[in-house]
Design a protein around this motif. Structure first.
Motif, PDB file in Angstrom:
ATOM      1  N   ASP A 113       0.834  -1.210   0.000  1.00  0.00           N
ATOM      2  CA  ASP A 113       0.000   0.000   0.000  1.00  0.00           C
ATOM      3  C   ASP A 113       0.864   1.252   0.000  1.00  0.00           C
ATOM      4  O   ASP A 113       0.563   2.227  -0.698  1.00  0.00           O
ATOM      5  CB  ASP A 113      -0.926   0.018   1.218  1.00  0.00           C
ATOM      6  N   GLY A 114       1.945   1.239   0.754  1.00  0.00           N
ATOM      7  CA  GLY A 114       2.844   2.387   0.811  1.00  0.00           C
ATOM      8  C   GLY A 114       3.519   2.642  -0.516  1.00  0.00           C
ATOM      9  O   GLY A 114       3.631   3.795  -0.968  1.00  0.00           O
ATOM     10  N   ILE A 115       3.964   1.579  -1.173  1.00  0.00           N
ATOM     11  CA  ILE A 115       4.608   1.708  -2.486  1.00  0.00           C
ATOM     12  C   ILE A 115       3.602   2.237  -3.504  1.00  0.00           C
ATOM     13  O   ILE A 115       3.920   3.114  -4.307  1.00  0.00           O
ATOM     14  CB  ILE A 115       5.210   0.355  -2.930  1.00  0.00           C
ATOM     15  N   VAL A 116       2.371   1.705  -3.463  1.00  0.00           N
ATOM     16  CA  VAL A 116       1.311   2.177  -4.369  1.00  0.00           C
ATOM     17  C   VAL A 116       1.081   3.676  -4.175  1.00  0.00           C
ATOM     18  O   VAL A 116       1.002   4.427  -5.149  1.00  0.00           O
ATOM     19  CB  VAL A 116       0.004   1.369  -4.145  1.00  0.00           C
ATOM     20  N   ASP A 117       1.000   4.112  -2.923  1.00  0.00           N
ATOM     21  CA  ASP A 117       0.772   5.532  -2.641  1.00  0.00           C
ATOM     22  C   ASP A 117       1.880   6.404  -3.222  1.00  0.00           C
ATOM     23  O   ASP A 117       1.612   7.464  -3.788  1.00  0.00           O
ATOM     24  CB  ASP A 117       0.662   5.784  -1.135  1.00  0.00           C
TER      25      ASP A 117
ATOM     26  N   PHE B 133      -1.465  -4.768  -8.611  1.00  0.00           N
ATOM     27  CA  PHE B 133      -0.507  -3.699  -8.291  1.00  0.00           C
ATOM     28  C   PHE B 133      -0.493  -2.649  -9.405  1.00  0.00           C
ATOM     29  O   PHE B 133      -0.620  -1.451  -9.142  1.00  0.00           O
ATOM     30  CB  PHE B 133       0.881  -4.322  -8.091  1.00  0.00           C
ATOM     31  N   LEU B 134      -0.372  -3.092 -10.654  1.00  0.00           N
ATOM     32  CA  LEU B 134      -0.332  -2.170 -11.790  1.00  0.00           C
ATOM     33  C   LEU B 134      -1.656  -1.415 -11.937  1.00  0.00           C
ATOM     34  O   LEU B 134      -1.666  -0.210 -12.215  1.00  0.00           O
ATOM     35  CB  LEU B 134      -0.005  -2.926 -13.087  1.00  0.00           C
ATOM     36  N   ARG B 135      -2.762  -2.091 -11.701  1.00  0.00           N
ATOM     37  CA  ARG B 135      -4.073  -1.446 -11.768  1.00  0.00           C
ATOM     38  C   ARG B 135      -4.158  -0.340 -10.709  1.00  0.00           C
ATOM     39  O   ARG B 135      -4.605   0.769 -10.996  1.00  0.00           O
ATOM     40  CB  ARG B 135      -5.184  -2.480 -11.545  1.00  0.00           C
ATOM     41  N   ARG B 136      -3.695  -0.656  -9.517  1.00  0.00           N
ATOM     42  CA  ARG B 136      -3.775   0.312  -8.421  1.00  0.00           C
ATOM     43  C   ARG B 136      -2.931   1.561  -8.642  1.00  0.00           C
ATOM     44  O   ARG B 136      -3.259   2.626  -8.148  1.00  0.00           O
ATOM     45  CB  ARG B 136      -3.359  -0.357  -7.099  1.00  0.00           C
TER      46      ARG B 136
END
Length: 64
Positions: free
Chosen positions: A20-24, A58-61
């Motif tokens: 979640d942190g990486i996505v943010d 992950f890519l979608r997010r």
């Protein structure tokens, strides 16, 4: 005793928090090619560290 249960649950929780942190962080990169380049590096790391890593999700997010 850990409040969230056994060690496996703790690992899954921290993996989710890490992802979640990486996505943010990646979502804040406006330039899509830069975001993709950094995402590819993160995906390689996550695949080796996270047992059930879902690359498509992950890519979608991160909007790719």
């Amino acid at each position: 005793d850990m409040p969230w249960g056994n060690r496996k649950e703790k690992e899954e929780y921290s993996d989710k928090e890490m992802i979640d942190g990486i996505v943010d962080i990646l979502k804040n990169i406006k330039d899509e090619s830069n975001r993709m380049e950094l995402a590819k590096k993160q995906i390689q790391i996550l695949k080796s560290e996270v047992k059930d890593f879902d690359e498509k999700d992950f890519l979608r997010r991160i909007g790719l």
